[in-house]
Motif scaffolding. Structure first.
Motif, PDB file in Angstrom:
ATOM      1  N   GLY A 149       7.134   0.102  10.906  1.00  0.00           N
ATOM      2  CA  GLY A 149       7.697   1.838  11.018  1.00  0.00           C
ATOM      3  C   GLY A 149       7.232   1.951   9.311  1.00  0.00           C
ATOM      4  N   ALA A 150       6.561   0.893   8.150  1.00  0.00           N
ATOM      5  CA  ALA A 150       6.350   1.550   7.267  1.00  0.00           C
ATOM      6  C   ALA A 150       5.418   2.106   7.069  1.00  0.00           C
ATOM      7  CB  ALA A 150       6.760   0.004   6.125  1.00  0.00           C
ATOM      8  N   SER A 151       5.535   3.193   5.834  1.00  0.00           N
ATOM      9  CA  SER A 151       4.463   4.434   5.256  1.00  0.00           C
ATOM     10  C   SER A 151       3.813   4.007   4.306  1.00  0.00           C
ATOM     11  CB  SER A 151       5.067   5.477   5.230  1.00  0.00           C
ATOM     12  OG  SER A 151       5.106   5.903   6.155  1.00  0.00           O
ATOM     13  N   LEU A 152       2.586   2.491   4.133  1.00  0.00           N
ATOM     14  CA  LEU A 152       2.391   1.561   3.591  1.00  0.00           C
ATOM     15  C   LEU A 152       1.061   2.284   2.715  1.00  0.00           C
ATOM     16  CD1 LEU A 152       1.929  -1.271   5.604  1.00  0.00           C
ATOM     17  CD2 LEU A 152       3.522  -1.011   4.174  1.00  0.00           C
ATOM     18  N   PRO A 153       0.770   2.463   1.697  1.00  0.00           N
ATOM     19  CA  PRO A 153       0.222   2.696   1.020  1.00  0.00           C
ATOM     20  C   PRO A 153      -1.767   2.520   1.812  1.00  0.00           C
ATOM     21  CG  PRO A 153       1.258   0.864  -0.709  1.00  0.00           C
ATOM     22  CD  PRO A 153       2.082   1.732   1.110  1.00  0.00           C
ATOM     23  N   PRO A 154      -2.480   3.088   1.261  1.00  0.00           N
ATOM     24  CA  PRO A 154      -3.830   3.356   1.639  1.00  0.00           C
ATOM     25  C   PRO A 154      -4.261   2.380   0.509  1.00  0.00           C
ATOM     26  CG  PRO A 154      -3.747   5.475   0.463  1.00  0.00           C
ATOM     27  CD  PRO A 154      -1.811   4.187   0.689  1.00  0.00           C
ATOM     28  N   LEU A 155      -5.962   1.930   1.274  1.00  0.00           N
ATOM     29  CA  LEU A 155      -6.291   0.801   0.813  1.00  0.00           C
ATOM     30  C   LEU A 155      -7.093   1.584  -0.194  1.00  0.00           C
ATOM     31  CD1 LEU A 155      -6.753  -2.339   2.984  1.00  0.00           C
ATOM     32  CD2 LEU A 155      -6.155  -2.486   0.572  1.00  0.00           C
ATOM     33  N   PRO A 156      -7.753   1.696  -1.370  1.00  0.00           N
ATOM     34  CA  PRO A 156      -8.747   2.132  -1.633  1.00  0.00           C
ATOM     35  C   PRO A 156      -9.517   2.073  -1.565  1.00  0.00           C
ATOM     36  CG  PRO A 156      -8.579   0.266  -3.051  1.00  0.00           C
ATOM     37  CD  PRO A 156      -6.784   0.131  -1.976  1.00  0.00           C
ATOM     38  N   ARG A 157     -10.179   3.314  -1.182  1.00  0.00           N
ATOM     39  CA  ARG A 157     -11.827   3.405  -0.750  1.00  0.00           C
ATOM     40  C   ARG A 157     -12.894   2.701  -1.605  1.00  0.00           C
ATOM     41  NH1 ARG A 157     -12.486   7.578   2.993  1.00  0.00           N
ATOM     42  NH2 ARG A 157     -10.823   9.369   3.129  1.00  0.00           N
ATOM     43  N   ALA A 158     -12.543   2.002  -2.339  1.00  0.00           N
ATOM     44  CA  ALA A 158     -13.890   1.784  -3.645  1.00  0.00           C
ATOM     45  C   ALA A 158     -12.763   0.956  -4.929  1.00  0.00           C
ATOM     46  CB  ALA A 158     -15.059   2.246  -4.012  1.00  0.00           C
ATOM     47  N   LEU A 159     -13.345  -0.985  -4.878  1.00  0.00           N
ATOM     48  CA  LEU A 159     -12.383  -1.200  -6.133  1.00  0.00           C
ATOM     49  C   LEU A 159     -13.329  -0.654  -7.506  1.00  0.00           C
ATOM     50  CD1 LEU A 159     -11.814  -4.637  -4.295  1.00  0.00           C
ATOM     51  CD2 LEU A 159     -10.770  -2.497  -4.016  1.00  0.00           C
ATOM     52  N   PRO A 160     -12.624  -0.872  -8.197  1.00  0.00           N
ATOM     53  CA  PRO A 160     -13.052  -0.588  -9.784  1.00  0.00           C
ATOM     54  C   PRO A 160     -14.311  -2.237  -9.594  1.00  0.00           C
ATOM     55  CG  PRO A 160     -10.735  -0.757  -9.850  1.00  0.00           C
ATOM     56  CD  PRO A 160     -10.962  -0.985  -8.028  1.00  0.00           C
ATOM     57  N   PRO A 161     -15.085  -1.274 -10.989  1.00  0.00           N
ATOM     58  CA  PRO A 161     -15.949  -2.155 -11.280  1.00  0.00           C
ATOM     59  C   PRO A 161     -15.733  -4.030 -11.480  1.00  0.00           C
ATOM     60  CG  PRO A 161     -16.577  -0.073 -11.954  1.00  0.00           C
ATOM     61  CD  PRO A 161     -14.939  -0.101 -11.820  1.00  0.00           C
ATOM     62  N   GLY A 162     -16.202  -5.031 -10.833  1.00  0.00           N
ATOM     63  CA  GLY A 162     -16.072  -5.596 -10.863  1.00  0.00           C
ATOM     64  C   GLY A 162     -14.662  -6.201 -10.799  1.00  0.00           C
ATOM     65  N   VAL A 163     -14.129  -5.568  -9.527  1.00  0.00           N
ATOM     66  CA  VAL A 163     -13.507  -6.186  -9.086  1.00  0.00           C
ATOM     67  C   VAL A 163     -13.326  -6.517  -7.381  1.00  0.00           C
ATOM     68  CG1 VAL A 163     -10.303  -5.427  -8.278  1.00  0.00           C
ATOM     69  CG2 VAL A 163     -11.574  -4.662 -10.163  1.00  0.00           C
TER      70      VAL A 163
END
Length: 313
Positions: A149-163
């Motif tokens: 039931g948790a409201s998990l934070p969304p995954l980022p649409r894009a990762l920072p450069p180099g990540v």
């Protein structure tokens, strides 16, 4: 009622299942499976002199269990540990005291001078330990998250450069980079005894090959190709998931990468059908407690680390 103590028989499935039943009754916040219980014994380093004890009634019912061993990987000699659990439905029969006496004799005979034990922060448990000569020290929390039931934070649409974000299984061919990250970050964790953490073979045997370690749910963050952060996932193969360790290497701290790794792992766990998430933090580890509260974890129990000076035998 007469209680006796014996060692677990790793090849006996019913023994391992008894340990799981007792642990789940006594400490339901731990992830434990019969396969992992047997693995504890068969994978133990010889220098640990590890024993997994069972306390049984005359009728053969297991009502208690204890993990016992020497802190062989510490450069400080004399350290050892004993963690005893008794089924709440069968307390008061002497199983806990008998488990401790058996464990202490075993440890002292192998040169241990101090025994460390985790004890639930409840009056009855603390009184039990203190009556037997154990002295309280630091504390740590179990935390729980309603993953379904948790409201998990969304995954980022894009990762920072180099990540990059990878599952632990991506390191199947060469897990050494994860060992190196684990060694560095574990040495920075609060603890009672220093650990050398330099035995790659032992890490492979006891950590990487742990049957409860879910390498697909384990999340690893790379920065410019180097392991920066990992969060190791352990599961019971059914509904329960645990963040066993989240480590950020010193050069990459303060960038929010631990949140990224934990977010990815939690999303994967929920997609795989896990409904409860657990983790643990030392009470003094403010940064990780803050991260876990940000996800919605709540403290569900606290343990106190006790120690006792053992009598030489």
């Amino acid at each position: 009622m007469t209680v006796s103590i014996r060692d677990l028989r790793p090849a006996d499935a019913s023994d391992a299942e008894s340990v799981v039943r007792v642990r789940r009754a006594a400490l339901p916040f731990m992830i434990t499976t019969a396969e992992a219980v047997a693995f504890e014994v068969t994978s133990a380093h010889p220098a640990a002199h590890y024993r997994l004890l069972l306390a049984e009634t005359r009728e053969g019912l297991a009502i208690g269990t204890a993990q016992v061993g020497i802190a062989h990987d510490s450069p400080e000699p004399g350290g050892s540990y004993v963690n005893a659990y008794v089924d709440p439905a069968h307390r008061g029969l002497g199983a806990g005291g008998l488990l401790l006496r058996t464990a202490e004799r075993h440890l002292a005979a192998r040169g241990a001078t101090d025994a460390y034990a985790w004890v639930l922060d409840e009056p009855a448990h603390r009184a039990f330990a203190e009556r037997r000569g154990y002295r309280p020290g630091r504390s740590a929390h179990f935390l729980r998250l309603d993953l379904a039931g948790a409201s998990l934070p969304p995954l980022p649409r894009a990762l920072p450069p180099g990540v990059e974000l990878l599952p632990g299984s991506a390191f199947a061919a060469d897990p050494r980079p994860l060992f190196e990250a684990d060694a560095e970050t574990t040495c920075d964790e609060p603890g009672d005894l220093a650990s050398a953490f330099d035995d790659y073979g032992d890490w492979l045997a006891r950590t990487w090959h742990d049957p409860a370690l879910d390498k697909e749910l384990t999340a690893v963050v790379l920065v410019d190709g180097a392991v920066a952060v990992f969060t190791a996932a352990r599961t019971d193969g059914a509904t329960r998931y645990a963040s066993a360790m989240t480590g950020t290497r010193r050069a990459f701290r303060g960038r929010g990468l631990a949140k990224l790794a934990k977010t990815a792992s939690l999303h994967r766990a929920r997609a795989a059908g896990y409904t409860q998430a657990f983790t643990g933090n030392d009470a003094g580890n403010g940064p990780m407690l803050a991260v876990n509260r940000w996800f919605g974890y709540e403290i569900c129990a606290t343990e106190v680390r006790y120690t006792k000076t053992l009598e030489a035998v």
